[in-house]
Design a protein around this motif. Structure first.
Motif, short mmCIF file in Angstrom:
data_model
loop_
_atom_site.label_atom_id
_atom_site.label_comp_id
_atom_site.label_asym_id
_atom_site.label_seq_id
_atom_site.Cartn_x
_atom_site.Cartn_y
_atom_site.Cartn_z
N GLN A 188 26.91 97.85 -17.13
CA GLN A 188 28.31 98.13 -17.44
C GLN A 188 28.87 99.09 -16.41
O GLN A 188 28.32 100.17 -16.19
CB GLN A 188 28.43 98.72 -18.84
N MET A 189 29.97 98.70 -15.80
CA MET A 189 30.58 99.53 -14.76
C MET A 189 31.26 100.74 -15.37
O MET A 189 31.84 100.68 -16.45
CB MET A 189 31.61 98.70 -13.98
N PHE A 190 31.18 101.85 -14.64
CA PHE A 190 31.90 103.10 -14.94
C PHE A 190 31.58 103.65 -16.32
O PHE A 190 32.39 104.34 -16.93
CB PHE A 190 33.41 102.90 -14.79
N SER A 191 30.39 103.36 -16.83
CA SER A 191 29.97 103.93 -18.10
C SER A 191 29.36 105.31 -17.85
O SER A 191 28.51 105.48 -16.97
CB SER A 191 28.93 103.03 -18.78
N ILE A 192 29.79 106.32 -18.61
CA ILE A 192 29.23 107.66 -18.45
C ILE A 192 27.97 107.83 -19.29
O ILE A 192 27.29 108.86 -19.19
CB ILE A 192 30.26 108.74 -18.83
N THR A 193 27.64 106.83 -20.11
CA THR A 193 26.40 106.87 -20.88
C THR A 193 25.25 106.44 -19.98
O THR A 193 25.27 105.34 -19.41
CB THR A 193 26.46 105.92 -22.08
N PRO A 194 24.24 107.26 -19.81
CA PRO A 194 23.15 106.90 -18.89
C PRO A 194 22.33 105.72 -19.40
O PRO A 194 22.13 105.55 -20.60
CB PRO A 194 22.29 108.17 -18.83
N TYR A 195 21.88 104.92 -18.47
CA TYR A 195 20.79 103.99 -18.74
C TYR A 195 19.49 104.80 -18.67
O TYR A 195 19.39 105.77 -17.92
CB TYR A 195 20.75 102.88 -17.70
N PHE A 208 13.22 107.37 -16.90
CA PHE A 208 14.08 107.63 -15.75
C PHE A 208 15.52 107.34 -16.12
O PHE A 208 15.91 106.18 -16.26
CB PHE A 208 13.65 106.77 -14.57
N PRO A 209 16.36 108.37 -16.30
CA PRO A 209 17.78 108.13 -16.65
C PRO A 209 18.64 108.00 -15.40
O PRO A 209 18.38 108.63 -14.37
CB PRO A 209 18.14 109.39 -17.43
N PHE A 210 19.70 107.18 -15.48
CA PHE A 210 20.61 107.06 -14.35
C PHE A 210 21.96 106.57 -14.81
O PHE A 210 22.09 105.89 -15.83
CB PHE A 210 20.05 106.11 -13.28
N VAL A 211 22.99 106.95 -14.07
CA VAL A 211 24.33 106.41 -14.21
C VAL A 211 24.53 105.47 -13.02
O VAL A 211 24.27 105.85 -11.87
CB VAL A 211 25.39 107.53 -14.21
N VAL A 212 24.98 104.26 -13.27
CA VAL A 212 24.97 103.20 -12.25
C VAL A 212 25.70 103.63 -10.98
O VAL A 212 25.19 103.47 -9.86
CB VAL A 212 25.56 101.90 -12.81
N HIS A 265 20.57 101.47 -22.91
CA HIS A 265 21.84 102.03 -22.44
C HIS A 265 22.20 103.17 -23.40
O HIS A 265 22.97 102.99 -24.35
CB HIS A 265 22.93 100.96 -22.40
N GLY A 266 21.59 104.33 -23.16
CA GLY A 266 21.68 105.45 -24.08
C GLY A 266 20.38 105.54 -24.86
O GLY A 266 19.75 104.52 -25.17
N GLU A 294 14.27 94.32 -22.14
CA GLU A 294 13.29 94.14 -21.08
C GLU A 294 13.93 94.36 -19.71
O GLU A 294 15.00 93.82 -19.42
CB GLU A 294 12.71 92.73 -21.13
N CYS A 295 13.28 95.15 -18.88
CA CYS A 295 13.64 95.23 -17.46
C CYS A 295 12.78 94.17 -16.77
O CYS A 295 11.55 94.26 -16.75
CB CYS A 295 13.36 96.62 -16.90
N VAL A 296 13.41 93.15 -16.22
CA VAL A 296 12.70 91.94 -15.81
C VAL A 296 11.88 92.20 -14.56
O VAL A 296 12.40 92.59 -13.50
CB VAL A 296 13.70 90.79 -15.56
#
Length: 312
Positions: free
Chosen positions: A176-183, A200-204, A151-152, A159-161
């Motif tokens: 985490q909801m509404f986080s502006i920090t990309p996964y 691969f970065p993404f914001v939920v 997360h950043g 681990e991504c299961v």
């Protein structure tokens, strides 16, 4: 937002561990699996017997061209030019006089993995993000995948299961909801010829995409020859529709028509189509999206058909 880092590691095509096994002719020999890259030159090595500069090579039991001169006095080798799938098989080298098996090599030919193409979608928002990936071309060698996420970029790696060892999908459940920090998802593809990593970065909230609505029903309305009642359910994978409602698009067409009509979005899970042609069959589908307009619409639900009420 699209960015990625790719790291590739290519291993020597001829390096492979061997262990002593008994040959089919009862003589002791070394056996190994060797992997080579398509289109390259491959070197197969064999222990030359004392005083011999050459050995006899066979592939699938048939004698092939003689090996080159011994290297360093105790190695004989066979070169395969421009390796192809046709050259896969069971290679063995033998004493030129006695035929004793000196080494067996199972040759497999393929390619290092290319970067995985990754997709991530929050189909069960706000509980889970599901990610899948595939290779752009088939490496023809057994390939497995390692998936982790942060997360950043500087955060702890988790681990991504995956549903099974080396599977081509994984899920993240502590979002985490509404986080502006990309996964940032890290998928590494590994096979005997190398490894390639893709980030691969993404914001939920930007990747919310529900599954299609379920249980769509198209029913006639008694006494109404120009209406149809549509009813459906939110996707069962959407965990909290009462707290995170969906909105819906409706797509329908009369049988034989050249085009569809799309209407909506609507907040309810039922709708009455009006002004349609009496006695005609109509085909209907529904798609869903987060009520706050985050992410994308789902795929369309399976097609369901119905005909307006007809007076007995």
């Amino acid at each position: 937002m699209k960015w990625m880092v790719i790291v590739a590691l290519v291993l020597p095509a001829w390096s492979a561990p061997c262990s002593g096994t008994a040959g089919s002719d009862g003589e002791e020999g070394l056996s190994c699996v060797q992997h080579g890259a398509l289109g390259t030159e491959l070197l197969l090595r064999c222990d030359a017997p004392a005083g011999a500069a050459r050995v006899e090579w066979r592939v699938n039991g048939t004698t092939v061209a003689a090996a080159e001169d011994a290297v360093g006095g105790d190695q004989a080798q066979l070169w395969l030019r421009n390796a192809s799938l046709a050259q896969e098989g069971e290679y063995s080298c033998h004493h030129p006089g006695t035929g004793k098996t000196l080494r067996r090599i199972r040759l497999r030919v393929g390619s290092p993995p290319e970067k995985p193409a990754i997709e991530c979608w929050a189909v069960s928002y706000p509980q889970t993000v599901n990610c899948t990936w595939k290779l752009e071309s088939e490496p023809r060698l057994e390939t497995y995948f390692i998936s982790t996420y942060r997360h950043g970029m500087g955060a702890k790696e988790n681990e991504c299961v995956q549903p099974g060892a080396g599977a081509s999908s994984c899920s993240i459940s502590d979002i985490q909801m509404f986080s502006i920090t990309p996964y940032v998802l890290n998928v590494t593809a590994v096979n005997p010829l190398g490894a390639t990593m893709n980030l691969f970065p993404f914001v939920v909230e930007q990747i919310i995409r529900p599954d299609p609505p379920e249980d769509l029903r198209v029913s006639p309305i008694p006494g109404a020859s120009k209406k149809l009642l549509l009813e459906w359910q939110p996707p069962s994978s959407w965990p909290f529709p009462q707290y995170f409602p969906l909105k819906y698009l409706i797509r329908y067409a009369r049988e034989g028509a050249n085009s569809n009509r799309t209407i909506g979005p609507y907040e309810q899970t039922s709708f009455t189509l009006t002004g349609i042609r009496p006695r005609a069959i109509h085909h209907v589908q529904v798609a869903a999206k987060d009520f706050m307009d985050y992410g994308d619409y789902s795929a369309w639900s399976p097609l369901v058909s119905g005909t307006p009420w007809t007076q007995p």
